[in-house]
Design a protein around this motif. Structure first.
Motif, PDB file in Angstrom:
ATOM      1  N   GLY A 222       0.809  -1.210   0.000  1.00  0.00           N
ATOM      2  CA  GLY A 222       0.000   0.000   0.000  1.00  0.00           C
ATOM      3  C   GLY A 222       0.843   1.262   0.000  1.00  0.00           C
ATOM      4  O   GLY A 222       0.407   2.305  -0.495  1.00  0.00           O
ATOM      5  N   LEU A 223       2.052   1.184   0.536  1.00  0.00           N
ATOM      6  CA  LEU A 223       2.896   2.372   0.603  1.00  0.00           C
ATOM      7  C   LEU A 223       3.375   2.790  -0.784  1.00  0.00           C
ATOM      8  O   LEU A 223       3.360   3.985  -1.122  1.00  0.00           O
ATOM      9  N   ALA A 224       3.791   1.817  -1.596  1.00  0.00           N
ATOM     10  CA  ALA A 224       4.253   2.150  -2.946  1.00  0.00           C
ATOM     11  C   ALA A 224       3.124   2.770  -3.765  1.00  0.00           C
ATOM     12  O   ALA A 224       3.344   3.723  -4.532  1.00  0.00           O
ATOM     13  N   THR A 225       1.917   2.251  -3.584  1.00  0.00           N
ATOM     14  CA  THR A 225       0.761   2.807  -4.289  1.00  0.00           C
ATOM     15  C   THR A 225       0.494   4.242  -3.847  1.00  0.00           C
ATOM     16  O   THR A 225       0.189   5.119  -4.664  1.00  0.00           O
ATOM     17  N   TYR A 226       0.631   4.484  -2.554  1.00  0.00           N
ATOM     18  CA  TYR A 226       0.426   5.829  -2.026  1.00  0.00           C
ATOM     19  C   TYR A 226       1.451   6.795  -2.614  1.00  0.00           C
ATOM     20  O   TYR A 226       1.100   7.885  -3.077  1.00  0.00           O
ATOM     21  N   LEU A 227       2.707   6.404  -2.622  1.00  0.00           N
ATOM     22  CA  LEU A 227       3.761   7.283  -3.138  1.00  0.00           C
ATOM     23  C   LEU A 227       3.604   7.518  -4.636  1.00  0.00           C
ATOM     24  O   LEU A 227       3.950   8.597  -5.138  1.00  0.00           O
ATOM     25  N   ALA A 228       3.068   6.526  -5.343  1.00  0.00           N
ATOM     26  CA  ALA A 228       2.877   6.674  -6.789  1.00  0.00           C
ATOM     27  C   ALA A 228       1.821   7.725  -7.113  1.00  0.00           C
ATOM     28  O   ALA A 228       1.743   8.190  -8.260  1.00  0.00           O
ATOM     29  N   GLY A 229       1.044   8.108  -6.110  1.00  0.00           N
ATOM     30  CA  GLY A 229       0.021   9.123  -6.331  1.00  0.00           C
ATOM     31  C   GLY A 229       0.561  10.535  -6.408  1.00  0.00           C
ATOM     32  O   GLY A 229      -0.170  11.459  -6.788  1.00  0.00           O
ATOM     33  N   PHE A 230       1.828  10.725  -6.070  1.00  0.00           N
ATOM     34  CA  PHE A 230       2.437  12.047  -6.158  1.00  0.00           C
ATOM     35  C   PHE A 230       3.028  12.267  -7.553  1.00  0.00           C
ATOM     36  O   PHE A 230       3.356  11.313  -8.260  1.00  0.00           O
ATOM     37  N   GLU A 231       3.189  13.510  -7.905  1.00  0.00           N
ATOM     38  CA  GLU A 231       3.752  13.838  -9.208  1.00  0.00           C
ATOM     39  C   GLU A 231       5.201  13.353  -9.302  1.00  0.00           C
ATOM     40  O   GLU A 231       5.954  13.442  -8.325  1.00  0.00           O
ATOM     41  N   PRO A 232       5.609  12.858 -10.457  1.00  0.00           N
ATOM     42  CA  PRO A 232       6.987  12.360 -10.614  1.00  0.00           C
ATOM     43  C   PRO A 232       8.038  13.420 -10.298  1.00  0.00           C
ATOM     44  O   PRO A 232       9.141  13.090  -9.836  1.00  0.00           O
ATOM     45  N   SER A 233       7.707  14.689 -10.508  1.00  0.00           N
ATOM     46  CA  SER A 233       8.687  15.753 -10.279  1.00  0.00           C
ATOM     47  C   SER A 233       9.070  15.898  -8.813  1.00  0.00           C
ATOM     48  O   SER A 233      10.088  16.540  -8.497  1.00  0.00           O
ATOM     49  N   LEU A 234       8.294  15.312  -7.908  1.00  0.00           N
ATOM     50  CA  LEU A 234       8.586  15.430  -6.485  1.00  0.00           C
ATOM     51  C   LEU A 234       9.675  14.453  -6.028  1.00  0.00           C
ATOM     52  O   LEU A 234      10.153  14.559  -4.892  1.00  0.00           O
ATOM     53  N   ASN A 235      10.019  13.501  -6.874  1.00  0.00           N
ATOM     54  CA  ASN A 235      11.095  12.543  -6.544  1.00  0.00           C
ATOM     55  C   ASN A 235      10.852  11.850  -5.203  1.00  0.00           C
ATOM     56  O   ASN A 235      11.770  11.698  -4.384  1.00  0.00           O
TER      57      ASN A 235
END
Length: 332
Positions: free
Chosen positions: A27-40
């Motif tokens: 669930g954590l990877a899915t959560y982080l994938a919700g942010f824009e790629p530019s945020l690294n």
């Protein structure tokens, strides 16, 4: 806007390699994938986990010393604030934005504050660590909270400065926006153009005394007396009384002393041979801890705020007093 989600778990799992860490926290990877790629976010997560794990127990027994817990809390809040509130990558934050983070930490919005400290994740057999939906980055012991003491301010600055030094050594960023903040005092930073002590004035304290004096329930006589003592040094009300000390009260406080003594069934004026302690718990134990004193005063301040709001006082008038009644957000 993304929801709030814990990022870091215990001292043992946080040191796992990247694939194993995300596998253990579905669930954590899915959560982080919700942010824009530019945020690294993935790069920042890996660097933050490496930094925080350096404070974990060297014996790998899953112990969580205070340095590990504190670094985890501070860096987790920094990352979430940067990504959610500023929509910026942590390594791109500048000096003024870090000042904003300190101000945010002093007065986070209510949906960032939990009622009590809660576990970040809960273990589910054959699944892994699942995020606790009730977790929040901040928690409150009684009322909403803020950054109350210089030591808490210094703790945040210290861990953030060390984290940015770590990122610079890894060539993730070039500047350390937290540097030189350690030379400042908590009072030098602002929240909505007001001192971090929320601009508490003698008038606000007088309002507490006025409301406390008008109450006839007898519940707040201790608080009324403590606030009366504190009025000659308003920082005592903001910071909390520290330890046991001898206090010589001016004549103006005698009225409050007499009220307080009568509420305890004592003579108005103490006899020379009296051995009764000045402050007692509700169960009759002599002495009060710093936290007990804060809690007692907070109740009276909360009653004062309610009366002021009932009478139509504007929010900018009650805000300094409301913040003064808030106890510290514990580092969970």
């Amino acid at each position: 806007m993304p929801s709030l989600h814990p990022l870091f778990s215990g001292a043992t799992s946080i040191a796992l390699n990247t694939p194993d860490y995300y596998q253990a926290h579905p669930g954590l990877a899915t959560y982080l994938a919700g942010f824009e790629p530019s945020l690294n976010v993935l790069q920042c997560m890996d660097a933050a986990r490496e930094f925080i794990s350096s404070y974990a127990s060297p014996n790998g027994a899953g112990e969580t010393p205070s340095s590990f817990r504190s670094s985890r809390v501070v860096i987790e809040r920094l990352l979430l604030w940067a990504w959610i509130i500023k929509n910026k990558s942590v390594e791109t934050l500048g000096y003024e934005e870090f000042r904003e983070f300190i101000a945010f930490s002093s007065a986070p919005p209510s949906h960032w504050i939990g009622d009590v400290a809660r576990h970040r994740f809960r273990w589910v057999e054959d699944v892994g660590y699942l995020a606790n939906p009730a977790w929040r980055p901040f928690c409150k012991p009684i009322y909403d909270g803020g950054l109350r003491t210089q030591s808490m301010f210094e703790l945040i600055v210290t861990y953030c400065a060390s984290f940015y030094d770590f990122l610079i050594n890894k060539r993730v960023c070039n500047i350390n926006p937290a540097r030189n903040f350690e030379k400042l005092t908590i009072q030098s930073l602002t929240v909505v153009s007001k001192p971090i002590d929320r601009g508490l004035t003698a008038w606000h304290v007088d309002e507490v005394l006025r409301v406390g004096t008008s109450l006839t329930c007898g519940r707040h006589e201790r608080a009324l007396f403590v606030v009366a003592i504190a009025k000659d040094g308003i920082h005592y009300l903001v910071e909390g009384l520290r330890g046991t000390q001898v206090v010589t009260t001016p004549a103006i406080f005698h009225t409050y002393l007499e009220r307080y003594r009568l509420s305890r069934g004592l003579p108005r004026v103490p006899p020379a041979c009296e051995m009764e302690p000045l402050l007692m718990t509700g169960h009759g134990r002599a002495g009060l801890t710093q936290r007990q004193i804060r809690n007692i005063v907070n109740e009276l301040v909360h009653v004062t705020i309610q009366e002021m709001e009932d009478k139509g006082c504007a929010s900018d008038v009650t805000a300094p007093l409301k913040s003064a009644c808030m106890d510290s957000i514990l580092l969970s």
